[in-house]
Design a protein around this motif. Structure first.
Motif, PDB file in Angstrom:
ATOM      1  N   ALA A 164       1.083  -1.574   0.008  1.00 22.67           N
ATOM      2  CA  ALA A 164      -0.028  -0.024  -0.224  1.00 22.67           C
ATOM      3  C   ALA A 164       1.078   1.236  -0.008  1.00 22.67           C
ATOM      4  N   GLY A 165       2.030   1.330  -0.273  1.00 18.44           N
ATOM      5  CA  GLY A 165       3.447   2.154  -0.077  1.00 18.44           C
ATOM      6  C   GLY A 165       3.685   2.595   0.840  1.00 18.44           C
ATOM      7  N   LEU A 166       4.086   4.304   1.019  1.00 17.93           N
ATOM      8  CA  LEU A 166       4.171   4.984   1.802  1.00 17.93           C
ATOM      9  C   LEU A 166       2.869   5.650   2.952  1.00 17.93           C
ATOM     10  N   GLY A 167       1.870   6.354   2.235  1.00 17.00           N
ATOM     11  CA  GLY A 167       1.389   7.321   2.941  1.00 17.00           C
ATOM     12  C   GLY A 167       1.797   8.577   3.159  1.00 17.00           C
ATOM     13  N   GLY A 168       1.800   9.133   4.261  1.00 18.26           N
ATOM     14  CA  GLY A 168       2.865  10.372   5.308  1.00 18.26           C
ATOM     15  C   GLY A 168       2.847   9.957   6.225  1.00 18.26           C
ATOM     16  N   GLN A 169       3.871   9.023   6.358  1.00 17.49           N
ATOM     17  CA  GLN A 169       4.369   8.474   7.750  1.00 17.49           C
ATOM     18  C   GLN A 169       5.856   9.440   7.831  1.00 17.49           C
ATOM     19  N   PHE A 170       6.567   9.791   7.272  1.00 17.55           N
ATOM     20  CA  PHE A 170       7.652  10.518   6.812  1.00 17.55           C
ATOM     21  C   PHE A 170       8.114  11.475   6.479  1.00 17.55           C
ATOM     22  N   ALA A 171       8.074  12.404   6.675  1.00 20.18           N
ATOM     23  CA  ALA A 171       7.928  13.280   6.179  1.00 20.18           C
ATOM     24  C   ALA A 171       9.376  13.750   5.559  1.00 20.18           C
ATOM     25  N   GLY A 172      10.475  12.911   5.474  1.00 22.38           N
ATOM     26  CA  GLY A 172      11.177  13.084   4.750  1.00 22.38           C
ATOM     27  C   GLY A 172      11.199  12.340   3.398  1.00 22.38           C
ATOM     28  N   PHE A 173      10.140  11.389   3.305  1.00 25.66           N
ATOM     29  CA  PHE A 173      10.054  11.041   1.595  1.00 25.66           C
ATOM     30  C   PHE A 173       8.835  11.454   1.056  1.00 25.66           C
ATOM     31  N   PRO A 174       8.798  12.753   0.732  1.00 23.61           N
ATOM     32  CA  PRO A 174       7.386  13.624  -0.143  1.00 23.61           C
ATOM     33  C   PRO A 174       7.550  13.415  -1.167  1.00 23.61           C
ATOM     34  N   ARG A 175       8.500  12.697  -2.311  1.00 21.81           N
ATOM     35  CA  ARG A 175       7.686  12.397  -3.365  1.00 21.81           C
ATOM     36  C   ARG A 175       7.128  10.649  -3.406  1.00 21.81           C
ATOM     37  N   ALA A 176       6.489   9.773  -2.319  1.00 23.90           N
ATOM     38  CA  ALA A 176       6.039   8.465  -2.359  1.00 23.90           C
ATOM     39  C   ALA A 176       5.520   9.124  -1.688  1.00 23.90           C
ATOM     40  N   GLY A 177       4.204   8.071  -1.607  1.00 28.21           N
ATOM     41  CA  GLY A 177       2.971   8.651  -0.964  1.00 28.21           C
ATOM     42  C   GLY A 177       1.464   8.724  -2.196  1.00 28.21           C
ATOM     43  N   GLN A 178       1.681   8.338  -3.690  1.00 24.66           N
ATOM     44  CA  GLN A 178       0.816   8.476  -4.732  1.00 24.66           C
ATOM     45  C   GLN A 178       0.233   7.444  -5.111  1.00 24.66           C
ATOM     46  N   PHE A 179       0.035   6.312  -4.592  1.00 22.67           N
ATOM     47  CA  PHE A 179      -0.619   5.428  -5.091  1.00 22.67           C
ATOM     48  C   PHE A 179      -1.959   5.190  -4.870  1.00 22.67           C
ATOM     49  N   PRO A 180      -3.131   5.768  -3.978  1.00 24.36           N
ATOM     50  CA  PRO A 180      -4.066   6.351  -4.003  1.00 24.36           C
ATOM     51  C   PRO A 180      -4.746   7.476  -5.852  1.00 24.36           C
ATOM     52  N   GLN A 181      -4.229   8.215  -5.352  1.00 25.79           N
ATOM     53  CA  GLN A 181      -4.514   9.371  -6.769  1.00 25.79           C
ATOM     54  C   GLN A 181      -4.420   8.226  -7.934  1.00 25.79           C
TER      55      GLN A 181
END
Length: 297
Positions: free
Chosen positions: A82-99
């Motif tokens: 399910a990918g990264l989500g918003g758990q870690f501010a150091g990875f701002p370019r991930a968390g894209q899978f839902p859209q």
């Protein structure tokens, strides 16, 4: 020169293929900028530097790809990781899978099952995003190895070499995931058929409950290998990754899966291979060779 009616994303973020009777969609969740030192923790720095140069990769930081997968088997729609989500501010370019899933015409409401290869934050964090939690159906089944859930009750990081902030976020994300979804989790021991042609099986190594997903339909095969392998692992399967909780066992698992894929000729998709990751594995002396498929337009 500008583009007329340019798409929102110029770089493709999803890749579809048909595997027998199964529909498969690989989706990029984005990239994770990580120190290149995490790619090989048991070799001389000069050896890693040479490999990086040979592959035109910067010496300090590398953008790890992050892929998830969706499989349709009959009436079931199965999300794999399910990918990264918003758990870690150091990875701002991930968390894209839902859209990106929505852009592919697949609503989260359609997902009947979720398979989690392991409970690192970049594989379960996406399920903790509020909009994802609200839209998942209340009877969604989440399949996780029993050994993985047990491990995260008291995780051991003594053999890892992660950037300093990461272990604490991994702990908290795994705990939040289990607390949020414990009533929907379906545990398995060694292997479990989630749907016709879709089997999840325990490998261990990367984490004690790390699992891979095997697809098979009409004689065609595909393995989603989670974090069992990384780009450097084909040429150097013995090189250990800083995120592996049992590095020696991870190397043994990696070699075994490479041998299996080389033998049966099946397709490979992995979480951290370059998108869309769809490839095959060939034997190359004492090591292996990554063979990307030619994209089918």
């Amino acid at each position: 020169m500008g583009l007329v009616n340019a798409p929102q994303e110029l770089v493709p973020s999803r890749y579809a293929l048909r595997l027998g009777k199964l529909d498969v969609l690989v989706i990029s969740d984005g990239v994770l900028p990580l120190p290149t030192a995490t790619m090989a923790t048991n070799v001389a720095q000069a050896d890693l530097a040479t490999w990086l140069d040979d592959n035109f990769i910067p010496q300090d930081t590398f953008d790890w790809p992050l892929n998830v997968m969706v499989v349709r088997s009959g009436e079931q729609v199965i999300l794999v990781d399910a990918g990264l989500g918003g758990q870690f501010a150091g990875f701002p370019r991930a968390g894209q899978f839902p859209q990106r899933l929505q852009a592919a015409g697949i609503g989260l409401e359609a997902v009947t099952d979720v398979i989690i290869t392991h409970m690192h934050m970049d594989h379960v964090g996406g399920l903790l995003v509020n909009e994802v939690k609200k839209r998942l159906r209340p009877d969604v089944r989440i399949h996780v190895a029993a050994a993985e859930v047990k491990f995260w009750t008291a995780p051991d990081f003594s053999h890892t070499a992660m950037p300093k902030p990461v272990p604490d976020v991994l702990r908290s994300t795994a705990a939040s995931f289990y607390e949020e979804y414990r009533d929907r989790i379906r545990l398995f021991d060694d292997r479990h058929e989630v749907a016709p042609g879709v089997v999840v099986r325990l490998t261990g190594g990367h984490t004690p409950g790390h699992s891979v997903v095997d697809l098979e339909s009409d004689g065609e095969r595909l393995m989603f290998a989670g974090d069992a392998m990384f780009p450097v692992g084909f040429e150097h399967p013995e090189w250990q990754n800083g995120f592996e909780h049992d590095p020696a066992e991870s190397a043994r698992v990696r070699v075994g899966l490479f041998q299996e894929l080389a033998r049966n000729g099946g397709l490979l998709v992995a979480a951290h291979l370059p998108f869309p990751s769809v490839s095959r594995v060939a034997v190359d002396g004492d090591a292996f060779r990554w063979v990307p498929v030619i994209w089918d337009y």
